[in-house]
Design a protein around this motif. Structure first.
Motif, short mmCIF file in Angstrom:
data_model
loop_
_atom_site.label_atom_id
_atom_site.label_comp_id
_atom_site.label_asym_id
_atom_site.label_seq_id
_atom_site.Cartn_x
_atom_site.Cartn_y
_atom_site.Cartn_z
N GLN A 102 0.84 -1.21 0.00
CA GLN A 102 0.00 0.00 0.00
C GLN A 102 0.87 1.25 0.00
N LYS A 103 1.96 1.21 0.77
CA LYS A 103 2.88 2.34 0.81
C LYS A 103 3.50 2.58 -0.57
N LEU A 104 3.86 1.49 -1.25
CA LEU A 104 4.43 1.61 -2.59
C LEU A 104 3.42 2.18 -3.57
N ASP A 105 2.17 1.73 -3.49
CA ASP A 105 1.12 2.29 -4.36
C ASP A 105 0.95 3.79 -4.12
N ASN A 106 0.91 4.19 -2.85
CA ASN A 106 0.78 5.61 -2.52
C ASN A 106 2.00 6.40 -2.97
N LEU A 107 3.16 5.78 -2.85
CA LEU A 107 4.39 6.44 -3.29
C LEU A 107 4.37 6.66 -4.80
N HIS A 108 3.88 5.67 -5.54
CA HIS A 108 3.78 5.83 -7.00
C HIS A 108 2.81 6.96 -7.36
N LEU A 109 1.69 7.04 -6.65
CA LEU A 109 0.74 8.13 -6.91
C LEU A 109 1.38 9.49 -6.60
N PHE A 110 2.06 9.58 -5.47
CA PHE A 110 2.73 10.82 -5.09
C PHE A 110 3.82 11.18 -6.09
N LEU A 111 4.57 10.18 -6.55
CA LEU A 111 5.62 10.40 -7.53
C LEU A 111 5.04 10.90 -8.84
N GLN A 112 3.93 10.31 -9.24
CA GLN A 112 3.27 10.74 -10.48
C GLN A 112 2.82 12.20 -10.37
N ALA A 113 2.24 12.57 -9.24
CA ALA A 113 1.82 13.96 -9.04
C ALA A 113 3.02 14.89 -9.00
N SER A 114 4.11 14.45 -8.38
CA SER A 114 5.31 15.29 -8.30
C SER A 114 5.93 15.50 -9.67
N VAL A 115 5.96 14.44 -10.49
CA VAL A 115 6.51 14.57 -11.84
C VAL A 115 5.66 15.54 -12.66
N THR A 116 4.35 15.44 -12.54
CA THR A 116 3.46 16.37 -13.24
C THR A 116 3.71 17.80 -12.79
N HIS A 117 3.91 17.98 -11.50
CA HIS A 117 4.20 19.31 -10.95
C HIS A 117 5.51 19.86 -11.52
N VAL A 118 6.54 19.02 -11.60
CA VAL A 118 7.83 19.45 -12.14
C VAL A 118 7.70 19.82 -13.61
N VAL A 119 6.93 19.04 -14.36
CA VAL A 119 6.72 19.33 -15.79
C VAL A 119 6.07 20.70 -15.95
N ARG A 120 5.08 20.99 -15.13
CA ARG A 120 4.42 22.29 -15.19
C ARG A 120 5.39 23.42 -14.85
N ARG A 121 6.22 23.20 -13.85
CA ARG A 121 7.20 24.24 -13.49
C ARG A 121 8.21 24.45 -14.61
N ARG A 122 8.64 23.36 -15.24
CA ARG A 122 9.58 23.49 -16.37
C ARG A 122 8.94 24.28 -17.50
N GLN A 123 7.67 24.00 -17.77
CA GLN A 123 6.97 24.74 -18.84
C GLN A 123 6.90 26.21 -18.48
N PHE A 124 6.63 26.52 -17.24
CA PHE A 124 6.56 27.91 -16.81
C PHE A 124 7.92 28.59 -16.97
N VAL A 125 8.97 27.92 -16.57
CA VAL A 125 10.32 28.49 -16.70
C VAL A 125 10.65 28.71 -18.17
N ALA A 126 10.27 27.76 -19.02
CA ALA A 126 10.54 27.91 -20.45
C ALA A 126 9.80 29.10 -21.03
N ARG A 127 8.53 29.26 -20.62
CA ARG A 127 7.77 30.43 -21.09
C ARG A 127 8.35 31.73 -20.55
N PHE A 128 8.75 31.69 -19.30
CA PHE A 128 9.32 32.88 -18.67
C PHE A 128 10.64 33.24 -19.37
N ASN A 129 11.42 32.26 -19.76
CA ASN A 129 12.70 32.49 -20.39
C ASN A 129 12.53 33.06 -21.79
#
Length: 131
Positions: A102-129
């Protein structure tokens, strides 16, 4: 005061007084921090997956011992009630395994959300640049 110090540090690191350069560097640092966090989560996921494999091996061995008591009796001295010990041990390790799964399943969900968050931040930095 902490925000002002961070702003001054970013301005010094950017080697520019331009607010756009300072903000770009700040956003870029946030992305790097988030990527470090994602890397940590991935490593933790590998650790938990290894732990699950280890627990699976323990459960399998205990089940084999329970099924082949004559072989176990040859290796160790069994007493009355040791079959209950095997059953309790199997139940115990299965419950730990379920918790870790169960911990691994939750970790995968959290990792997926974190990766999505990083992708959005990268897109913002690219637009800002590009401004």
């Amino acid at each position: 005061m902490d925000s002002l110090v961070r702003l001054l540090e970013l301005a010094y690191s950017a080697r520019s007084a331009s607010i756009s350069d300072v903000m770009y560097l700040g956003f870029q640092r946030e992305v790097q921090e988030e990527e470090g966090w994602v890397s940590f989560l991935r490593g933790w996921g590998v650790y938990v997956a290894d732990l699950l494999a280890y627990l699976d091996a323990i459960v399998r061995e205990l089940e084999v011992c329970r099924e082949r008591v004559s072989v176990v009796r040859f290796l160790v001295e069994l007493r009355n009630g040791d079959d209950i010990v095997f059953a309790d041990a199997i139940t115990y390790f299965k419950s730990i395994r379920e918790f870790e799964a169960q911990k691994l399943d939750n970790l995968h969900l959290f990792l997926q959300a974190s990766v999505t968050h990083v992708v959005r931040r990268r897109q913002f930095v690219a637009r800002f640049n590009s401004m």
